[in-house]
Design an enzyme around this catalytic site. Structure first.
Site, PDB file in Angstrom:
ATOM      1  N   GLU A 163      80.749  28.838  -6.426  1.00 24.22           N
ATOM      2  CA  GLU A 163      81.131  29.403  -7.728  1.00 24.22           C
ATOM      3  C   GLU A 163      82.633  29.546  -7.959  1.00 24.22           C
ATOM      4  OE1 GLU A 163      79.086  33.112  -8.247  1.00 24.22           O
ATOM      5  OE2 GLU A 163      77.125  32.159  -8.381  1.00 24.22           O
ATOM      6  N   GLU A 352      71.146  29.438  -5.335  1.00 24.19           N
ATOM      7  CA  GLU A 352      70.940  30.895  -5.429  1.00 24.19           C
ATOM      8  C   GLU A 352      70.076  31.230  -6.635  1.00 24.19           C
ATOM      9  OE1 GLU A 352      74.342  33.546  -5.458  1.00 24.19           O
ATOM     10  OE2 GLU A 352      75.351  32.326  -3.937  1.00 24.19           O
TER      11      GLU A 352
END
Ligand code: BGC
Length: 447
Positions: A163, A352
């Site tokens: 991220e 995730e």
């Protein structure tokens, strides 16, 4: 068609969130160690110093993973544990920890999925300007070299960055995550350039040292849901999901288009004007080397927010939410698989997805968390839907394996399949963990 037979049913963690052992055996400090200790940044003044003590208890944790039947475990490597100063002297004890972890996983029949950077930049490098320093791609290359030489043939899939949207957006724009800054647009563009170059250099190193491993990354970003079930609404949702919004650093396109399409996002000039970075042809080639999958972290659909006291999209009076207020929008997993496969043309890997709860050990000694089970069930049905439509989905990685240090919110939100009592580090598999075990055992047939 249902879940493929080699589907990677997994769970995830990140070094700074679980390992603890912040100065054990020669580890250097990361910005999360140093800055959290020095400032008032985390709820209740909590720190990642001990966390789940996974550094010392990884064998117990791997045994629990085995009990649950996990096929893969996604973890991240702590850069300062391996290179205390970020470059130069290698801490062999730190490196050995990851070798031992991988060996224990492989022995338990669990594929190691390793992330190089899940936000714990060595403080020594931050003090030299961190990602704003033009040397940072070279630092990252050196780190990738050390780690991949040691672990190479043990790791099934590598992810360079977790991220970039969040460590840049929350760390350098909103100032909520370390290094708690509010940088300007020119600095963000410079940092973006260095992170992209760092990614490219690391991919070259990984390809050289680990020819059999898969290589990708784990970004996140907006995914809008169609307003109705018409093709026009779906197209509109797709276009919004791949656009470059005003807060460009949080978007998919800002990071994904250069890496997966080899070009800057359309509208980049509009978003950042003359500050837009430039790359040479050779640099573009390095940044956009072909990867093996598009990994993504996904929790909830992007919502349009109304007035401060109103409801955003998907929310209504009493609408379902996780304990940290995130909307429960299962279809976002279907649309993410669909949109990212369409956009970037690669198999996708859900790196995730998870539910934060207010779990505790109940009178009978168990952790009953039916909300998490229902959340997972609903989201997994949407993964199945994507697979049934022919989208290549390599795996699903639940966030997180154990409860852990949830960055600025400390330890109160619990995402884990395994409960951790931070007073004595006792682990308890939650009901959802046992439910997941049965799903894995049936390869999703019981969903
Ligand atoms: C991050 C994790 C984090 C999770 C839940 C993701 O953005 O990669 O580190 O704990 O979301 O907030």
């Amino acid at each position: 068609m249902s879940f493929p037979k080699d589907f990677l049913w997994g769970a995830a963690s990140a070094a700074a969130q679980v390992e603890g052992g912040w100065d054990a055996d020669g580890k250097g400090e990361s910005i999360w160690d140093t800055m959290v200790r020095e400032g008032n940044h985390v709820a209740h003044g909590e720190t990642p110093a001990v966390a789940c003590d996974h550094y010392h208890r990884f064998r117990e944790d791997v045994a629990l993973m085995k009990e649950m039947g996990l096929k893969s475990y996604r973890f991240s490597i702590s850069w300062p544990r391996v290179l205390p100063e970020g470059t130069g002297q290698v801490n062999t004890a730190g490196l050995q920890f990851y070798i031992d972890l991988c060996d224990a996983l492989l022995e338990a029949g669990i594929q190691p999925l390793a992330t190089l950077y899940h936000w714990d930049l060595p403080t020594a490098l931050y003090n030299q300007g961190g990602w704003a320093n033009p040397e940072s791609p070279r630092w990252f290359e050196e780190y990738a070299e050390v780690v991949s030489q040691a672990l190479g043939d043990r790791v099934y899939a590598w992810m360079t960055f977790n991220e970039p949207q969040v460590f840049v957006g929350l760390g350098h724009v909103l100032g909520i995550h370390a290094p708690f800054r509010h940088d300007d647009s020119p600095t963000l563009c410079t940092m973006t350039k260095h992170i992209l170059l760092a990614h490219g250099r690391a991919v070259s190193v990984l390809r050289r040292n680990c020819p059999c491993a898969l290589v990708g990354m784990a970004p996140t970003g907006d995914c809008w849901l169609p307003e109705d079930h018409t093709p026009e609404a779906e197209e509109q949702a797709y276009q919004k999901s791949v656009a470059l919004p005003k807060n460009f650093e949080f978007s998919n396109a800002w990071w994904g288009d250069p890496i997966f399409l080899g070009r800057p996002p359309a509208d980049a000039e509009n978003a950042v004007g003359e500050h837009m970075y430039t790359l040479t042809e050779e640099e573009w080639a390095s940044v956009s080397q072909k990867l093996d999958f598009y990994g993504f972290n996904c929790y909830q659909a992007t919502a349009e927010y109304g007035p401060p006291d109103g409801y955003g999209s998907y929310a209504y009076q009493g609408s379902p939410k996780t304990a940290i207020g995130w909307n429960i929008t299962p279809e976002v997993l279907y649309y993410s698989c669909k949109f990212w496969h369409r956009r970037y043309g690669l198999p996708v890997l859900i790196t995730e997805n998870g539910y934060a709860g207010l779990d505790f050990v109940m009178l009978d000694g168990h952790v009953h968390d039916p909300q998490r089970t229902d959340f997972m069930h609903r989201y997994l049905l949407q993964v199945q839907r994507a697979i049934e439509e022919g989208i290549p989905v390599l795996g699903y990685t639940y966030w997180s394996f154990t409860d852990n240090f949830e960055w600025d919110s400390g330890y109160s939100s619990r995402f884990g399949l395994v409960y951790v009592d931070y007073r004595d580090q006792k682990r308890t598999i939650k009901d959802s963990g046992y439910w997941y075990r049965d799903v894995i055992a049936s390869n999703g047939a019981n969903l």
